[in-house]
Write a protein that holds these residues in place. Sequence first.
Motif, PDB file in Angstrom:
ATOM      1  N   VAL A 144     -18.081  23.600  38.108  1.00  0.00           N
ATOM      2  CA  VAL A 144     -19.193  24.526  37.868  1.00  0.00           C
ATOM      3  C   VAL A 144     -20.220  23.896  36.939  1.00  0.00           C
ATOM      4  O   VAL A 144     -21.429  23.954  37.189  1.00  0.00           O
ATOM      5  CB  VAL A 144     -18.680  25.865  37.296  1.00  0.00           C
ATOM      6  N   LYS A 145     -19.761  23.281  35.875  1.00  0.00           N
ATOM      7  CA  LYS A 145     -20.710  22.700  34.933  1.00  0.00           C
ATOM      8  C   LYS A 145     -21.463  21.526  35.546  1.00  0.00           C
ATOM      9  O   LYS A 145     -22.621  21.283  35.198  1.00  0.00           O
ATOM     10  CB  LYS A 145     -19.980  22.298  33.647  1.00  0.00           C
ATOM     11  N   ASN A 146     -20.845  20.810  36.462  1.00  0.00           N
ATOM     12  CA  ASN A 146     -21.563  19.750  37.177  1.00  0.00           C
ATOM     13  C   ASN A 146     -22.633  20.329  38.102  1.00  0.00           C
ATOM     14  O   ASN A 146     -23.670  19.709  38.331  1.00  0.00           O
ATOM     15  CB  ASN A 146     -20.589  18.906  37.997  1.00  0.00           C
ATOM     16  N   SER A 147     -22.362  21.510  38.643  1.00  0.00           N
ATOM     17  CA  SER A 147     -23.267  22.128  39.617  1.00  0.00           C
ATOM     18  C   SER A 147     -24.355  22.967  38.967  1.00  0.00           C
ATOM     19  O   SER A 147     -25.347  23.290  39.608  1.00  0.00           O
ATOM     20  CB  SER A 147     -22.458  23.023  40.570  1.00  0.00           C
ATOM     21  N   PHE A 148     -24.180  23.342  37.719  1.00  0.00           N
ATOM     22  CA  PHE A 148     -25.098  24.265  37.071  1.00  0.00           C
ATOM     23  C   PHE A 148     -25.920  23.563  35.997  1.00  0.00           C
ATOM     24  O   PHE A 148     -25.772  23.809  34.803  1.00  0.00           O
ATOM     25  CB  PHE A 148     -24.321  25.440  36.446  1.00  0.00           C
ATOM     26  N   GLY A 149     -26.790  22.663  36.448  1.00  0.00           N
ATOM     27  CA  GLY A 149     -27.836  22.177  35.571  1.00  0.00           C
ATOM     28  C   GLY A 149     -27.450  21.198  34.494  1.00  0.00           C
ATOM     29  O   GLY A 149     -28.050  21.191  33.416  1.00  0.00           O
ATOM     30  N   THR A 150     -26.435  20.336  34.724  1.00  0.00           N
ATOM     31  CA  THR A 150     -26.085  19.347  33.712  1.00  0.00           C
ATOM     32  C   THR A 150     -27.181  18.294  33.567  1.00  0.00           C
ATOM     33  O   THR A 150     -27.552  17.908  32.457  1.00  0.00           O
ATOM     34  CB  THR A 150     -24.766  18.645  34.086  1.00  0.00           C
ATOM     35  N   LYS A 151     -27.694  17.840  34.698  1.00  0.00           N
ATOM     36  CA  LYS A 151     -28.746  16.826  34.686  1.00  0.00           C
ATOM     37  C   LYS A 151     -29.491  16.898  36.020  1.00  0.00           C
ATOM     38  O   LYS A 151     -28.988  17.470  36.993  1.00  0.00           O
ATOM     39  CB  LYS A 151     -28.142  15.434  34.492  1.00  0.00           C
ATOM     40  N   PRO A 152     -30.693  16.314  36.086  1.00  0.00           N
ATOM     41  CA  PRO A 152     -31.423  16.330  37.358  1.00  0.00           C
ATOM     42  C   PRO A 152     -30.665  15.577  38.443  1.00  0.00           C
ATOM     43  O   PRO A 152     -29.853  14.697  38.175  1.00  0.00           O
ATOM     44  CB  PRO A 152     -32.745  15.627  37.021  1.00  0.00           C
ATOM     45  N   THR A 153     -30.948  15.915  39.683  1.00  0.00           N
ATOM     46  CA  THR A 153     -30.332  15.219  40.801  1.00  0.00           C
ATOM     47  C   THR A 153     -30.651  13.723  40.751  1.00  0.00           C
ATOM     48  O   THR A 153     -31.713  13.310  40.274  1.00  0.00           O
ATOM     49  CB  THR A 153     -30.839  15.799  42.139  1.00  0.00           C
ATOM     50  N   GLY A 154     -29.724  12.944  41.266  1.00  0.00           N
ATOM     51  CA  GLY A 154     -29.970  11.516  41.398  1.00  0.00           C
ATOM     52  C   GLY A 154     -30.666  11.155  42.699  1.00  0.00           C
ATOM     53  O   GLY A 154     -30.992   9.989  42.928  1.00  0.00           O
ATOM     54  N   VAL A 155     -30.892  12.133  43.570  1.00  0.00           N
ATOM     55  CA  VAL A 155     -31.571  11.901  44.841  1.00  0.00           C
ATOM     56  C   VAL A 155     -33.076  11.887  44.595  1.00  0.00           C
ATOM     57  O   VAL A 155     -33.626  12.825  44.018  1.00  0.00           O
ATOM     58  CB  VAL A 155     -31.212  12.997  45.860  1.00  0.00           C
ATOM     59  N   PRO A 156     -33.787  10.835  45.000  1.00  0.00           N
ATOM     60  CA  PRO A 156     -35.243  10.787  44.796  1.00  0.00           C
ATOM     61  C   PRO A 156     -35.940  11.968  45.471  1.00  0.00           C
ATOM     62  O   PRO A 156     -35.487  12.471  46.494  1.00  0.00           O
ATOM     63  CB  PRO A 156     -35.644   9.452  45.445  1.00  0.00           C
TER      64      PRO A 156
END
Length: 478
Positions: A144-156
């Motif tokens: 959940v914490k990975n999915s809820f806004g930990t950091k911006p996506t790494g996908v350009p």
Amino acid sequence: MRNILFITMDQLRKDTLGFEQTFPVKTPVIDRLAENGTVFDNAYCTNPLCVPARASIMTGKFSCQLNNYYNDQDWDDALPTLAGELSRNGYHTVSVGKMHFRPERKYYGFDKRIADNDTDYPLYLKRNNVKPDDLRGKNWEEYVKNSFGTKPTGVPMEHYLPVFITNNGLHELDLIAQRRECRPGGNEPFFMWLSYVLPHTPVNPPEPYFSMYRPEDIPPPVKGEHERLKFSGQVKRWHDQWDFLDDEWTQKIRAQYMGCVTLVDDQLARIMDKLKELDLFDSTLIVISSDHGDYLGDHFMMQKGFFHDCSAKIPLIFHGPDIPAGQRLEELASQADIMPSLLDYCGLIYRPADDGTKTVYNNGHPTGITESVSLLPWISKGEGNPERTILCESGIHGLSVMLRKGKQKFNYYDDTGTVDSFDLEKNPDEMQDQCREFPDKNGLPEDFRDKLDTVLNTLAPHREKKYYFKGKLRPMFT
């Protein structure tokens, strides 16, 4: 015949659009469509979960009629569908983006399906050597914490899923304009369902959207400690899944969710520009909606699944030819109304008998259940049926049923036999229920009790059946 562009954003709660003025979120494209169209202020999903909600959009029916309560379930493919009826009557029908049909590649009446998030997008990333985000975790809390806004996506940004869906939508509009007579005066219209995954989790958009809204500027969740004391059964089990998210984390999630909403609105600007470039904007009905809302920490919960307005209400905006501008309707509308409304708009008469001149579509609802209706007469008259009762259902951790009429809302929980009841005029935030006045379903007003009994009787034959969940058979409503 007219074109239809049906746009949905997954898990979009109604009050997170700019024109609602609840949150400091920017959605100028949707705001303009609302300002120049008709808005239903009290539209509800039929089930606050992705697959059952989409099944209702496609069939005009409710979960108890479809026996569809979970994301691993399909529905009877012999039933008429929105796409199938339009295709059968001369429309080119195409879905772009997330459909969440079961099985995954089922067409359910569409002539063409592209840019599906479950199947097409992973292949696209692989072809372009783009590594998708790894959101896995050792346990539920870490996931959940990975999915809820930990950091911006790494996908350009140029490969991000909403951009991928938009690019495919633009390309398909070009093809339609080249190959069909769909402009004003033509006789080969199109129906496109353009379906975005955002703002559904993960809420990790690329910059500048990830940091666009500051957590401290977002109103905090609506919740009270007294609510925790009343949670029981299936609601408590859902609440307990999110209890580790503290207030600081929740505010970050709310802010990044708003960034996701603005990102999609910016993509819609590209779609509107393309419609105008192709001379299709003025001859196309544009409908904006969602499958369900999102708790975003309200009432100590996340995502969806139950019946507070933040979860069960959906945006519903109509814009286009013959749609009055600047109109907001208070009458209760249902997600199941989308199919009959669009068929009615296309000249497919929505009534039970054929007049011998036009194709007739008959939804065939049994009596006693809240029927789906065409909303077009309401839009043209500027008023609807104030006596209507709205139905919403859920199978999360057990069966539950919501009925709303006027300002009265009743939520029935089958596992405990209890009822939540709210007077939304006195208590619009649903913070204080009237449980002492209506302790169980036997104490409900007669018209509500009769409708609830009809729903329970309709699904009774399915109670002992099993369905597949993550590849394994399990009983219904557990």
